[in-house]
Design an enzyme around this catalytic site. Structure first.
Site, short mmCIF file in Angstrom:
data_model
loop_
_atom_site.label_atom_id
_atom_site.label_comp_id
_atom_site.label_asym_id
_atom_site.label_seq_id
_atom_site.Cartn_x
_atom_site.Cartn_y
_atom_site.Cartn_z
N HIS A 309 2.87 -7.07 -1.26
CA HIS A 309 4.18 -6.59 -0.83
C HIS A 309 4.24 -5.08 -1.01
O HIS A 309 3.61 -4.53 -1.91
CB HIS A 309 5.30 -7.25 -1.66
CG HIS A 309 6.64 -7.17 -0.99
ND1 HIS A 309 7.50 -6.10 -1.15
CD2 HIS A 309 7.26 -8.02 -0.13
CE1 HIS A 309 8.59 -6.32 -0.43
NE2 HIS A 309 8.47 -7.46 0.20
N ASP A 364 7.15 -15.33 2.40
CA ASP A 364 6.58 -15.92 3.61
C ASP A 364 5.48 -16.93 3.30
O ASP A 364 5.12 -17.75 4.14
CB ASP A 364 6.04 -14.82 4.54
CG ASP A 364 7.15 -13.92 5.03
OD1 ASP A 364 8.25 -14.43 5.30
OD2 ASP A 364 6.94 -12.70 5.13
N1 HAX Z 1 -4.97 -9.71 1.31
C1 HAX Z 1 -6.00 -8.83 1.35
N2 HAX Z 1 -5.87 -7.51 1.17
C2 HAX Z 1 -4.63 -7.06 0.88
C3 HAX Z 1 -3.53 -7.91 0.78
C4 HAX Z 1 -3.74 -9.29 1.01
N3 HAX Z 1 -2.74 -10.16 0.98
N4 HAX Z 1 -2.45 -7.17 0.49
C5 HAX Z 1 -2.87 -5.89 0.42
N5 HAX Z 1 -4.19 -5.84 0.67
C6 HAX Z 1 -5.01 -4.63 0.78
C7 HAX Z 1 -4.44 -3.78 1.91
O1 HAX Z 1 -4.90 -4.24 3.19
C8 HAX Z 1 -4.97 -2.41 1.54
O2 HAX Z 1 -6.32 -2.34 1.95
P1 HAX Z 1 -6.94 -0.95 2.53
O3 HAX Z 1 -6.82 0.01 1.40
O4 HAX Z 1 -8.32 -1.33 2.88
O5 HAX Z 1 -6.08 -0.57 3.71
C9 HAX Z 1 -4.93 -2.44 0.02
O6 HAX Z 1 -4.89 -3.83 -0.35
C10 HAX Z 1 -3.71 -1.75 -0.56
O7 HAX Z 1 -2.52 -2.30 0.08
P2 HAX Z 1 -1.14 -2.38 -0.71
O8 HAX Z 1 -0.67 -0.99 -1.00
O9 HAX Z 1 -1.27 -3.31 -1.86
O10 HAX Z 1 -0.20 -3.09 0.34
P3 HAX Z 1 0.71 -2.40 1.48
O11 HAX Z 1 1.97 -1.94 0.84
O12 HAX Z 1 -0.09 -1.41 2.25
O13 HAX Z 1 0.97 -3.63 2.44
C11 HAX Z 1 1.55 -5.87 2.96
C12 HAX Z 1 1.87 -4.65 2.08
C13 HAX Z 1 2.60 -6.94 2.70
C14 HAX Z 1 1.61 -5.46 4.46
C15 HAX Z 1 0.14 -6.38 2.58
O14 HAX Z 1 0.16 -6.80 1.24
C16 HAX Z 1 -0.34 -7.49 3.49
O15 HAX Z 1 -0.89 -7.21 4.54
N6 HAX Z 1 -0.13 -8.80 3.08
C17 HAX Z 1 -0.49 -9.91 3.88
C18 HAX Z 1 0.51 -10.13 5.03
C19 HAX Z 1 1.87 -10.59 4.50
O16 HAX Z 1 1.98 -11.42 3.62
N7 HAX Z 1 2.97 -10.04 5.07
C20 HAX Z 1 4.33 -10.42 4.68
C21 HAX Z 1 5.04 -9.34 3.93
C22 HAX Z 1 6.42 -9.79 3.48
C23 HAX Z 1 7.49 -9.18 4.34
O17 HAX Z 1 7.83 -8.01 4.20
N8 HAX Z 1 8.05 -9.95 5.24
O18 HAX Z 1 9.08 -9.50 6.06
#
Ligand code: HAX
Length: 425
Positions: A309, A364
């Site tokens: 998140h 989600d």
């Molecule tokens: N699986 C694998 N890798 C993940 C991850 C996951 N669930 N969550 C974060 N990471 C990775 C990111 O891709 C990022 O990698 P890079 O440095 O290679 O780009 C790294 O960890 C750092 O990311 P972060 O700072 O922890 O996360 P962000 O704030 O950039 O992104 C997200 C937040 C929710 C988009 C991300 O955790 C994600 O893509 N999760 C999976 C999709 C998901 O569950 N989306 C729903 C979000 C809830 C929401 O807001 N709904 O409306």
């Protein structure tokens, strides 16, 4: 004047006075530094917006009007809407009045149904939802009040009427979309003599008569109702409404943002992931198999949907609320079992990998599996469910901002060369 208008009337004056006082006393004090990282990073973390309805903290998650969401899991959407608007839970009289106001609008206009039926059969349900609100723009009392020259301190009153009608119309619009888009038969009219919003929503959808399904809808609508002001849908709605566009325009725009895969559409994608796990292992896999599969995805550069998140650094309390619901109702379903097994394994895997700042599940990761378990199997519809709920928070945010006469949103944009020059100084 309704009891709701009376309650808000006092607050409108207080909010404006508070804003004026803050501007006079600390209007020029710097509260944050803006770096090029912020400019390119979607302004994340920059405290540049006011949202009075809810807050999301890294270590606790959502609070609505300072009440932790886990303390609201027995409440109804109507109580939550009142809380979002006024800052207090309603008493019996207030709740009955609000339900009476909303119930007048559970039945949606025929022209909206005709328009939805005329849309191409492969239209996305979110496009249908947004289009339905635009079709209803002609109903706006806010626009009429503006056109009639209503003073700016009074405009919020007509916005309350629009917000209530819009929130009340969303279940009927969503149910019509469900039945038209997925060939479920005739449109079902709202219940006679029952003003409860979740009961009416369950009835009009026609998915199931199971009392647990109705309870799930109630919980779902409460849990998704708000998530402070900076997320894509809330922020979009705020920007559009800051131009004094009425809520039919603003919330239609919010919903277009909610339809994005990085925002509301994620719940549909999470269930897709769970189903792919079930397909791959021909049923519910063991925790060891899930561990291997999670590593396979991570090594292949894919994310684990439902985990991580942008703000939270703990398990999303809304995930916990759905988990408690599944236990209370003893939901026996493969997808729900897979969700629970993934939860036992994936936080450890993500921690070991060390990339994700938050290895814990978000809302989600659970919501879709429960909708599916009770018979709503059409993934494409799930973001509409989210939108029905989120309209409450976005409408409340808009009303509160109009009560305090907030300004039109207009940040300064600069070129990359100008950015480099500023940073060099
Ligand atoms: N699986 C694998 N890798 C993940 C991850 C996951 N669930 N969550 C974060 N990471 C990775 C990111 O891709 C990022 O990698 P890079 O440095 O290679 O780009 C790294 O960890 C750092 O990311 P972060 O700072 O922890 O996360 P962000 O704030 O950039 O992104 C997200 C937040 C929710 C988009 C991300 O955790 C994600 O893509 N999760 C999976 C999709 C998901 O569950 N989306 C729903 C979000 C809830 C929401 O807001 N709904 O409306």
């Amino acid at each position: 004047m309704s009891i709701l208008h009376q309650a808000l009337n006092e607050q409108a004056a207080q909010l404006r006075a508070k804003k004026k006082g803050l501007l006079e006393s600390i209007g020029d004090v710097s509260i944050a530094e803006v770096t090029p990282g912020h400019v390119f990073g979607g302004m994340r973390g920059v405290p540049a917006l006011i949202c009075e309805t809810s807050t999301v903290s890294a270590d606790e998650g959502l609070r609505i009007r300072n009440i932790p969401i886990m303390e609201l899991t027995d409440r109804t959407p109507e109580e939550t809407f009142w809380l979002l608007l006024t800052g207090k839970l309603p008493n019996e009289e207030e709740l009955a009045e609000l339900q009476g106001i909303l119930a007048k609008y559970y039945e949606i206009p025929q022209y909206v149904i005709d328009m939805l039926k005329a849309m191409p059969k492969d239209s996305h349900p979110m496009a249908m939802l947004s289009a339905a609100l635009l079709a209803m723009e002609r109903e706006s009392e806010f626009r009429k009040a503006y056109d009639d020259g209503t003073g700016k301190d009074e405009l919020w009153k007509s916005l309350v009427n629009d917000g209530a009608r819009l929130v009340a119309s969303m279940p009927g619009i969503a149910a019509a979309i469900y039945r038209i888009r997925f060939n479920k038969g005739d449109i079902i009219k709202p219940l006679q003599g029952d003003n409860d919003l979740s009961n009416n929503f369950a009835h009009m959808l026609g998915v199931s008569n199971d009392p647990a399904w109705k309870d799930l809808l109630r919980l779902y609508l409460v849990l998704h109702s708000d998530h402070e002001g900076g997320n894509v849908s809330a922020f979009t709605g705020y920007v559009v409404s800051s131009a004094l566009s009425d809520p039919y325009y603003s919330i239609a725009a919010s919903l277009c943002g909610l339809a994005g895969p990085l925002h509301g559409l994620a719940n549909q994608e999470c269930l897709g992931f769970i189903m792919s796990v079930k397909d791959k292992f021909n049923g519910v896999p063991s925790e060891e198999q899930i561990r291997e599969y999670a590593w396979e995805r991570l090594n292949g550069g894919q994310v684990v949907p439902g985990y991580g998140h942008a703000v939270l650094r703990v398990t999303d309390p809304r995930f916990t609320a759905f988990h408690e619901f599944a236990q209370k109702h003893n939901v026996q379903d493969d997808n729900v079992q897979i969700v629970q097994r993934i939860f036992n394994v994936v936080p450890g895997v993500l921690t070991e990998q060390g990339k994700a700042k938050n290895p814990w599940p978000n809302v989600d990761a659970y919501s879709g599996s429960l909708l599916y378990a009770y018979g709503m199997t059409e993934f494409d519809f799930y973001t509409v469910m989210f939108g029905v709920s989120r309209a409450m928070g976005i409408a409340a945010q808009m009303i509160v901002m109009r009560m305090m006469n907030s300004s039109i949103v207009r940040p300064k944009s600069i070129t990359m060369d100008a950015l480099a020059a500023k940073a060099a100084k």
